[in-house]
Design an enzyme around this catalytic site. Structure first.
Site, PDB file in Angstrom:
ATOM      1  N   ASN A 131       1.257  -1.226   0.247  1.00  0.00           N
ATOM      2  CA  ASN A 131      -0.112  -0.361  -0.117  1.00  0.00           C
ATOM      3  C   ASN A 131       0.932   1.252  -0.173  1.00  0.00           C
ATOM      4  OD1 ASN A 131      -1.864   2.231   0.448  1.00  0.00           O
ATOM      5  ND2 ASN A 131      -2.298   1.213   2.554  1.00  0.00           N
ATOM      6  N   GLU A 149      -6.712   4.179   7.887  1.00  0.00           N
ATOM      7  CA  GLU A 149      -6.803   5.887   7.832  1.00  0.00           C
ATOM      8  C   GLU A 149      -7.493   6.463   7.206  1.00  0.00           C
ATOM      9  OE1 GLU A 149      -3.026   5.379   5.866  1.00  0.00           O
ATOM     10  OE2 GLU A 149      -2.203   4.535   7.688  1.00  0.00           O
ATOM     11  N   LYS A 195      -0.373   4.123  -0.080  1.00  0.00           N
ATOM     12  CA  LYS A 195      -0.739   5.227   0.215  1.00  0.00           C
ATOM     13  C   LYS A 195      -0.450   6.381  -0.374  1.00  0.00           C
ATOM     14  CE  LYS A 195      -0.127   3.429   5.011  1.00  0.00           C
ATOM     15  NZ  LYS A 195       0.060   3.356   7.001  1.00  0.00           N
ATOM     16  N   GLY A 217       3.259  -1.004   4.685  1.00  0.00           N
ATOM     17  CA  GLY A 217       2.505  -0.091   4.020  1.00  0.00           C
ATOM     18  C   GLY A 217       4.431   0.990   3.931  1.00  0.00           C
ATOM     19  N   GLY A 218       4.564   1.613   5.232  1.00  0.00           N
ATOM     20  CA  GLY A 218       5.964   1.957   4.926  1.00  0.00           C
ATOM     21  C   GLY A 218       7.698   0.883   4.201  1.00  0.00           C
ATOM     22  N   SER A 262       3.810  -2.080  10.297  1.00  0.00           N
ATOM     23  CA  SER A 262       4.838  -2.080  10.771  1.00  0.00           C
ATOM     24  C   SER A 262       5.435  -3.800  10.514  1.00  0.00           C
ATOM     25  CB  SER A 262       5.162  -1.673  11.973  1.00  0.00           C
ATOM     26  OG  SER A 262       5.001  -0.183  12.080  1.00  0.00           O
ATOM     27  N   GLU A 288      -5.080  -5.002  11.239  1.00  0.00           N
ATOM     28  CA  GLU A 288      -4.599  -4.546  10.861  1.00  0.00           C
ATOM     29  C   GLU A 288      -4.527  -3.707  12.372  1.00  0.00           C
ATOM     30  OE1 GLU A 288      -2.525  -3.072   7.092  1.00  0.00           O
ATOM     31  OE2 GLU A 288      -4.418  -2.424   7.187  1.00  0.00           O
ATOM     32  N   GLY A 341       2.169   2.173  10.731  1.00  0.00           N
ATOM     33  CA  GLY A 341       2.984   3.218  10.597  1.00  0.00           C
ATOM     34  C   GLY A 341       3.741   4.044  11.908  1.00  0.00           C
ATOM     35  N   HIS A 362      -9.682   0.876   5.292  1.00  0.00           N
ATOM     36  CA  HIS A 362      -7.944   0.751   5.650  1.00  0.00           C
ATOM     37  C   HIS A 362      -8.321   2.424   6.707  1.00  0.00           C
ATOM     38  CE1 HIS A 362      -3.737   2.573   6.167  1.00  0.00           C
ATOM     39  NE2 HIS A 362      -3.887   1.386   5.865  1.00  0.00           N
TER      40      HIS A 362
HETATM   41  C1  PEP Z   1      -0.714   0.069   6.077  1.00  0.00           C
HETATM   42  O1  PEP Z   1      -0.882   0.881   5.335  1.00  0.00           O
HETATM   43  O2  PEP Z   1      -1.471  -1.043   5.717  1.00  0.00           O
HETATM   44  C2  PEP Z   1       0.631  -0.270   6.936  1.00  0.00           C
HETATM   45  C3  PEP Z   1       0.494  -1.916   7.620  1.00  0.00           C
HETATM   46  O3  PEP Z   1       1.089   0.285   7.106  1.00  0.00           O
HETATM   47  P1  PEP Z   1       3.184  -0.009   7.701  1.00  0.00           P
HETATM   48  O4  PEP Z   1       3.411  -1.527   7.048  1.00  0.00           O
HETATM   49  O5  PEP Z   1       3.222   1.230   7.485  1.00  0.00           O
HETATM   50  O6  PEP Z   1       2.814   0.063   8.972  1.00  0.00           O
END
Ligand code: PEP
Length: 262
Positions: free
Chosen positions: A11, A101, A13, A238-239, A217, A171, A177, A99
């Site tokens: 993702n 966010e 983002k 994500g990251g 993360s 999640e 994040g 999600h």
């Molecule tokens: C996400 O955006 O679904 C996510 C898990 O982000 P991150 O890996 O940065 O925590």
């Protein structure tokens, strides 16, 4: 033994630009050319979907193109929203819904997430439904009740035959994040309860088939133990999905974990 093929999503983002999104896509495609046994999707920002689709198609990649969100209405006066048909037109195969966010930054409620989930599944697109508790909810012992509520409401009126197009991403919001990761035991516990809820709603065969991703993360250095858990079927990243080499390494870790489960 798990019959479930792991599924790893990247993702992106609201990150990258026209140049860096294309570079990232190429790095992921090239890095994964020799990796099998895992379904992979990338979720670029909307403006870059078509360009990323071209890169995936030109390189003959099986990586799926994903959308980070959808709107449930087919067309009309919904300024700023993007319909499922528009996404399909751009080659999108899978969509994220709910999600954290979208829930906690934009303010989407369970009822809207239900409309979106139903619309995505009815359209034949694959859907990744994201659920998870906030830190406060976890500290108050509400992890399972929050997951249950989010899943029950999102899946209200979704017929059983559409569930094969559904993946659930667990999640925990406090892990997204933040660099904080659920322990493998906590992740397994939440995932097994999600699977039991699907069994209650749709029966044991569907529950055995559905894939449940962990997100929060995940990095190459911390993923193996979580991905090794029996009810963890890959991850939503994500990251670490913004670095081609890290994402490739996470997909490899998911492939290795699946082999070890056989
Ligand atoms: C996400 O955006 O679904 C996510 C898990 O982000 P991150 O890996 O940065 O925590």
């Amino acid at each position: 033994m798990s019959e479930r093929k792991p599924f790893v999503g990247g993702n992106w983002k609201m990150n990258t630009n026209r140049t860096t999104s294309a570079e990232l896509a190429r790095a992921v495609v090239d890095g994964l050319s020799s990796v099998s046994g895992v379904d992979v999707a990338v979720f670029p920002p909307f403006p870059y979907l078509l360009a990323i689709k071209s890169i995936l198609r030109d390189r003959g990649s099986s990586i799926k193109l994903g959308a980070q969100d959808v709107y449930h209405q087919p067309d009309g006066a919904f300024t700023g929203e993007v319909s499922i048909d528009m996404l399909k037109d751009c080659g999108v195969q899978v969509a994220l819904v709910g999600h954290s966010e979208r829930r906690h930054v934009v303010g989407e409620k369970d009822e809207l997430i239900n409309l979106k989930t139903r619309a995505v599944l009815e359209s034949g697109l694959e859907c990744i439904l994201c659920v998870g508790e906030t830190l406060e909810q976890r500290l108050n012992g509400h992890t399972d009740s929050v997951n249950q509520r989010q899943i029950r409401t999102a899946l209200a009126e979704v017929p059983g035959e559409q569930i094969d197009h559904l993946t659930i991403a667990y999640e925990p919001v406090w892990a997204i994040g933040t660099g904080k990761v659920a322990t493998p035991e906590d992740a397994q516990d939440a995932h097994s309860k999600v699977r039991r809820l699907i069994e209650t709603l749709y029966g044991s065969e569907t529950a055995e088939r559905i894939r449940i991703q962990y997100g929060g993360s995940l990095k190459p250095g911390n993923a193996s133990e979580i991905l090794a858990q029996p009810d963890v079927d890959g991850g939503l990243i994500g990251g670490a999905a913004l670095k081609g080499a890290d994402f490739v390494s996470l997909v490899r870790a998911a492939a290795q974990a699946a082999q070890n489960k056989d």
